[in-house]
Design a protein around this motif. Structure first.
Motif, PDB file in Angstrom:
ATOM      1  N   VAL A  54      -3.990  -2.422 -13.119  1.00 19.25           N
ATOM      2  CA  VAL A  54      -5.330  -1.840 -13.095  1.00 19.25           C
ATOM      3  C   VAL A  54      -5.321  -0.311 -13.184  1.00 19.25           C
ATOM      4  O   VAL A  54      -6.109   0.265 -13.957  1.00 19.25           O
ATOM      5  CB  VAL A  54      -6.089  -2.317 -11.839  1.00 19.25           C
ATOM      6  N   PRO A  55      -4.489   0.423 -12.437  1.00 21.56           N
ATOM      7  CA  PRO A  55      -4.551   1.901 -12.524  1.00 21.56           C
ATOM      8  C   PRO A  55      -4.327   2.424 -13.939  1.00 21.56           C
ATOM      9  O   PRO A  55      -5.031   3.355 -14.374  1.00 21.56           O
ATOM     10  CB  PRO A  55      -3.427   2.349 -11.578  1.00 21.56           C
ATOM     11  N   VAL A  56      -3.377   1.859 -14.673  1.00 23.09           N
ATOM     12  CA  VAL A  56      -3.131   2.316 -16.044  1.00 23.09           C
ATOM     13  C   VAL A  56      -4.322   1.992 -16.938  1.00 23.09           C
ATOM     14  O   VAL A  56      -4.718   2.799 -17.790  1.00 23.09           O
ATOM     15  CB  VAL A  56      -1.855   1.670 -16.593  1.00 23.09           C
ATOM     16  N   MET A  57      -4.925   0.827 -16.736  1.00 19.78           N
ATOM     17  CA  MET A  57      -6.088   0.458 -17.537  1.00 19.78           C
ATOM     18  C   MET A  57      -7.291   1.344 -17.233  1.00 19.78           C
ATOM     19  O   MET A  57      -8.139   1.562 -18.104  1.00 19.78           O
ATOM     20  CB  MET A  57      -6.432  -1.012 -17.286  1.00 19.78           C
ATOM     21  N   LEU A  58      -7.373   1.860 -16.017  1.00 18.13           N
ATOM     22  CA  LEU A  58      -8.468   2.771 -15.670  1.00 18.13           C
ATOM     23  C   LEU A  58      -8.253   4.158 -16.264  1.00 18.13           C
ATOM     24  O   LEU A  58      -9.212   4.852 -16.590  1.00 18.13           O
ATOM     25  CB  LEU A  58      -8.600   2.867 -14.144  1.00 18.13           C
ATOM     26  N   MET A 100       0.832  -1.202   0.000  1.00 18.57           N
ATOM     27  CA  MET A 100       0.000   0.000   0.000  1.00 18.57           C
ATOM     28  C   MET A 100       0.870   1.257   0.000  1.00 18.57           C
ATOM     29  O   MET A 100       0.550   2.248  -0.668  1.00 18.57           O
ATOM     30  CB  MET A 100      -0.930  -0.007   1.215  1.00 18.57           C
ATOM     31  N   THR A 101       1.994   1.218   0.739  1.00 17.32           N
ATOM     32  CA  THR A 101       2.920   2.354   0.714  1.00 17.32           C
ATOM     33  C   THR A 101       3.512   2.537  -0.678  1.00 17.32           C
ATOM     34  O   THR A 101       3.617   3.664  -1.186  1.00 17.32           O
ATOM     35  CB  THR A 101       4.049   2.151   1.741  1.00 17.32           C
ATOM     36  N   GLY A 102       3.912   1.438  -1.301  1.00 19.92           N
ATOM     37  CA  GLY A 102       4.443   1.515  -2.660  1.00 19.92           C
ATOM     38  C   GLY A 102       3.409   2.009  -3.656  1.00 19.92           C
ATOM     39  O   GLY A 102       3.732   2.775  -4.572  1.00 19.92           O
ATOM     40  N   PHE A 103       2.165   1.598  -3.465  1.00 16.70           N
ATOM     41  CA  PHE A 103       1.088   2.050  -4.338  1.00 16.70           C
ATOM     42  C   PHE A 103       0.905   3.565  -4.220  1.00 16.70           C
ATOM     43  O   PHE A 103       0.786   4.272  -5.232  1.00 16.70           O
ATOM     44  CB  PHE A 103      -0.214   1.331  -3.960  1.00 16.70           C
ATOM     45  N   LEU A 104       0.907   4.069  -2.995  1.00 18.33           N
ATOM     46  CA  LEU A 104       0.779   5.513  -2.776  1.00 18.33           C
ATOM     47  C   LEU A 104       1.977   6.257  -3.355  1.00 18.33           C
ATOM     48  O   LEU A 104       1.816   7.321  -3.984  1.00 18.33           O
ATOM     49  CB  LEU A 104       0.641   5.802  -1.283  1.00 18.33           C
ATOM     50  N   ASN A 105       3.176   5.720  -3.159  1.00 15.98           N
ATOM     51  CA  ASN A 105       4.366   6.362  -3.721  1.00 15.98           C
ATOM     52  C   ASN A 105       4.309   6.413  -5.239  1.00 15.98           C
ATOM     53  O   ASN A 105       4.665   7.436  -5.852  1.00 15.98           O
ATOM     54  CB  ASN A 105       5.626   5.617  -3.276  1.00 15.98           C
ATOM     55  N   SER A 106       3.863   5.337  -5.868  1.00 15.38           N
ATOM     56  CA  SER A 106       3.755   5.327  -7.326  1.00 15.38           C
ATOM     57  C   SER A 106       2.739   6.349  -7.813  1.00 15.38           C
ATOM     58  O   SER A 106       2.943   6.983  -8.858  1.00 15.38           O
ATOM     59  CB  SER A 106       3.380   3.923  -7.825  1.00 15.38           C
ATOM     60  N   LEU A 107       1.644   6.512  -7.078  1.00 12.61           N
ATOM     61  CA  LEU A 107       0.665   7.544  -7.445  1.00 12.61           C
ATOM     62  C   LEU A 107       1.297   8.931  -7.373  1.00 12.61           C
ATOM     63  O   LEU A 107       1.076   9.779  -8.248  1.00 12.61           O
ATOM     64  CB  LEU A 107      -0.553   7.459  -6.530  1.00 12.61           C
ATOM     65  N   THR A 120       1.785  11.193 -10.696  1.00  6.38           N
ATOM     66  CA  THR A 120       1.063  12.463 -10.814  1.00  6.38           C
ATOM     67  C   THR A 120       2.022  13.647 -10.904  1.00  6.38           C
ATOM     68  O   THR A 120       1.966  14.443 -11.854  1.00  6.38           O
ATOM     69  CB  THR A 120       0.124  12.651  -9.610  1.00  6.38           C
ATOM     70  N   VAL A 121       2.918  13.757  -9.930  1.00  7.13           N
ATOM     71  CA  VAL A 121       3.850  14.892  -9.913  1.00  7.13           C
ATOM     72  C   VAL A 121       4.822  14.810 -11.083  1.00  7.13           C
ATOM     73  O   VAL A 121       5.114  15.818 -11.743  1.00  7.13           O
ATOM     74  CB  VAL A 121       4.610  14.932  -8.572  1.00  7.13           C
ATOM     75  N   GLY A 122       5.331  13.610 -11.370  1.00  6.72           N
ATOM     76  CA  GLY A 122       6.275  13.457 -12.472  1.00  6.72           C
ATOM     77  C   GLY A 122       5.657  13.799 -13.812  1.00  6.72           C
ATOM     78  O   GLY A 122       6.314  14.422 -14.662  1.00  6.72           O
ATOM     79  N   THR A 123       4.407  13.407 -14.020  1.00 10.77           N
ATOM     80  CA  THR A 123       3.741  13.732 -15.282  1.00 10.77           C
ATOM     81  C   THR A 123       3.543  15.234 -15.428  1.00 10.77           C
ATOM     82  O   THR A 123       3.743  15.795 -16.520  1.00 10.77           O
ATOM     83  CB  THR A 123       2.395  13.007 -15.364  1.00 10.77           C
ATOM     84  N   LEU A 124       3.153  15.903 -14.352  1.00 10.41           N
ATOM     85  CA  LEU A 124       2.984  17.367 -14.412  1.00 10.41           C
ATOM     86  C   LEU A 124       4.314  18.060 -14.716  1.00 10.41           C
ATOM     87  O   LEU A 124       4.368  18.983 -15.551  1.00 10.41           O
ATOM     88  CB  LEU A 124       2.401  17.874 -13.091  1.00 10.41           C
ATOM     89  N   ILE A 125       5.385  17.631 -14.052  1.00 15.02           N
ATOM     90  CA  ILE A 125       6.698  18.236 -14.303  1.00 15.02           C
ATOM     91  C   ILE A 125       7.137  17.983 -15.741  1.00 15.02           C
ATOM     92  O   ILE A 125       7.587  18.902 -16.452  1.00 15.02           O
ATOM     93  CB  ILE A 125       7.741  17.689 -13.311  1.00 15.02           C
ATOM     94  N   SER A 126       7.014  16.754 -16.188  1.00 14.13           N
ATOM     95  CA  SER A 126       7.452  16.402 -17.542  1.00 14.13           C
ATOM     96  C   SER A 126       6.634  17.133 -18.600  1.00 14.13           C
ATOM     97  O   SER A 126       7.183  17.621 -19.597  1.00 14.13           O
ATOM     98  CB  SER A 126       7.348  14.887 -17.747  1.00 14.13           C
TER      99      SER A 126
END
Length: 311
Positions: free
Chosen positions: A287-291, A90-97, A101-107
């Motif tokens: 699942v998150p990418v497919m959503l 769950m910690t890894g899942f939150l970190n990946s989110l 999110t932040v990495g996509t905005l920066i990029s």
């Protein structure tokens, strides 16, 4: 008169249908080959996905014995219960989110900031700058120099180590440059100048709203890259609380592998659990990418094609 006109019109329609030119035999065989090829590609992608999903809902014994095909055998949620019950996952899942999110905005911000000036004909030194950007796509510094740079900047074991070093993709910059050149006419820029709009205001109020398909496609590319980021985290991170989901999944699978010296029954049980967790964790990480994809799918083809053809 009306009846005659109707009969005449109906006769013309029937005549058009009878005289409709049929596709040549070669074209029909070609289309049949295309459909067969596309169906083959679809099955090559779909069948492994069905097998993974079915295995994730099957019992460990059925998975290890190879009795699962495309439908769950001895349906169970044990794999998901074990995976989601682990706090590290769950910690890894939150970190990946957070990274996604932040990495996509920066990029996305950096890509637009680089691509839009390069698309302007009045930018001095545009050719040299463009060559410099393309050069980085052909020649990279390598892993060790990059690691040294990250270390000297004090980014090791921080979230920034996964957000900044790979923030800009040259391929995405090229796509954006071509899009801006072909889809944003110079006349629109001249009209905005006459109205007193600055370059930044023109970019924010006119260019970006007209570039939604492009932004959606590039954001999807960056998001998938960040979500699947693995090697950078393996190199730069040592704190388990900062691990993304991919590293956590790797560690969980390694810890659940059978080790020498264990009791035979315990080894078998752990191996069965590792086989089951493997498929459950693949589904959880996919699942998150497919959503996300269905929300940007309508922009995908349009965003790729716009900018490739003028007009």
């Amino acid at each position: 008169m009306t009846g005659k006109k109707g009969m005449r019109a109906g006769g013309n329609r029937r005549g058009d249908q009878q005289t409709r030119i049929k596709d040549p035999l070669v074209d029909r065989f070609f289309m049949i080959g295309v459909y067969i090829l596309l169906t083959t590609f679809l099955l090559a992608v779909l069948l492994p996905l069905l097998y993974i999903v079915a295995s994730s809902f099957s019992s460990p014994l059925a998975v290890s014995a190879g009795r699962v095909t495309f439908w769950p055998v001895d349906f169970t949620l044990e794999g998901y219960e074990r995976a989601l019950g682990d706090s590290q996952i769950m910690t890894g899942f939150l970190n990946s989110l957070i990274y996604t999110t932040v990495g996509t905005l920066i990029s996305l911000t950096l890509t637009v900031a680089i691509a839009y000036p390069l698309s302007r004909k009045d930018l001095w030194g545009r050719g040299g700058l463009s060559l410099g950007v393309i050069f980085t796509m052909l020649f990279a510094g390598g892993i060790i120099p990059t690691y040294i740079v990250v270390q000297q900047l004090g980014l090791l074991d921080t979230r920034w180590a996964l957000l900044l070093p790979q923030a800009v993709g040259v391929w995405q910059v090229i796509i954006a440059v071509v899009f801006f050149r072909s889809s944003i006419p110079d006349e629109l820029y001249e009209a905005a100048q006459l109205d007193g709009a600055s370059d930044l205001r023109f970019l924010w109020t006119i260019v970006l709203p007209l570039s939604k398909p492009l932004l959606a496609v590039i954001a999807l590319m960056y998001a998938i890259f960040q979500w699947n980021s693995y090697f950078d985290a393996l190199m730069y991170l040592r704190d388990p609380s900062l691990y993304p989901l991919q590293i956590v999944l790797r560690n969980v699978l390694i810890l659940n592998q059978a080790t020498p010296g264990m009791d035979a029954a315990a080894q078998i049980e752990r191996q069965h659990l590792a086989d089951l967790l493997k498929y459950s964790l693949i589904v959880i990480s996919t699942v998150p990418v497919m959503l996300i994809y269905p929300f940007v799918a309508r922009y995908f083809n349009k965003g790729i094609m716009l900018g490739s053809v003028k007009g």
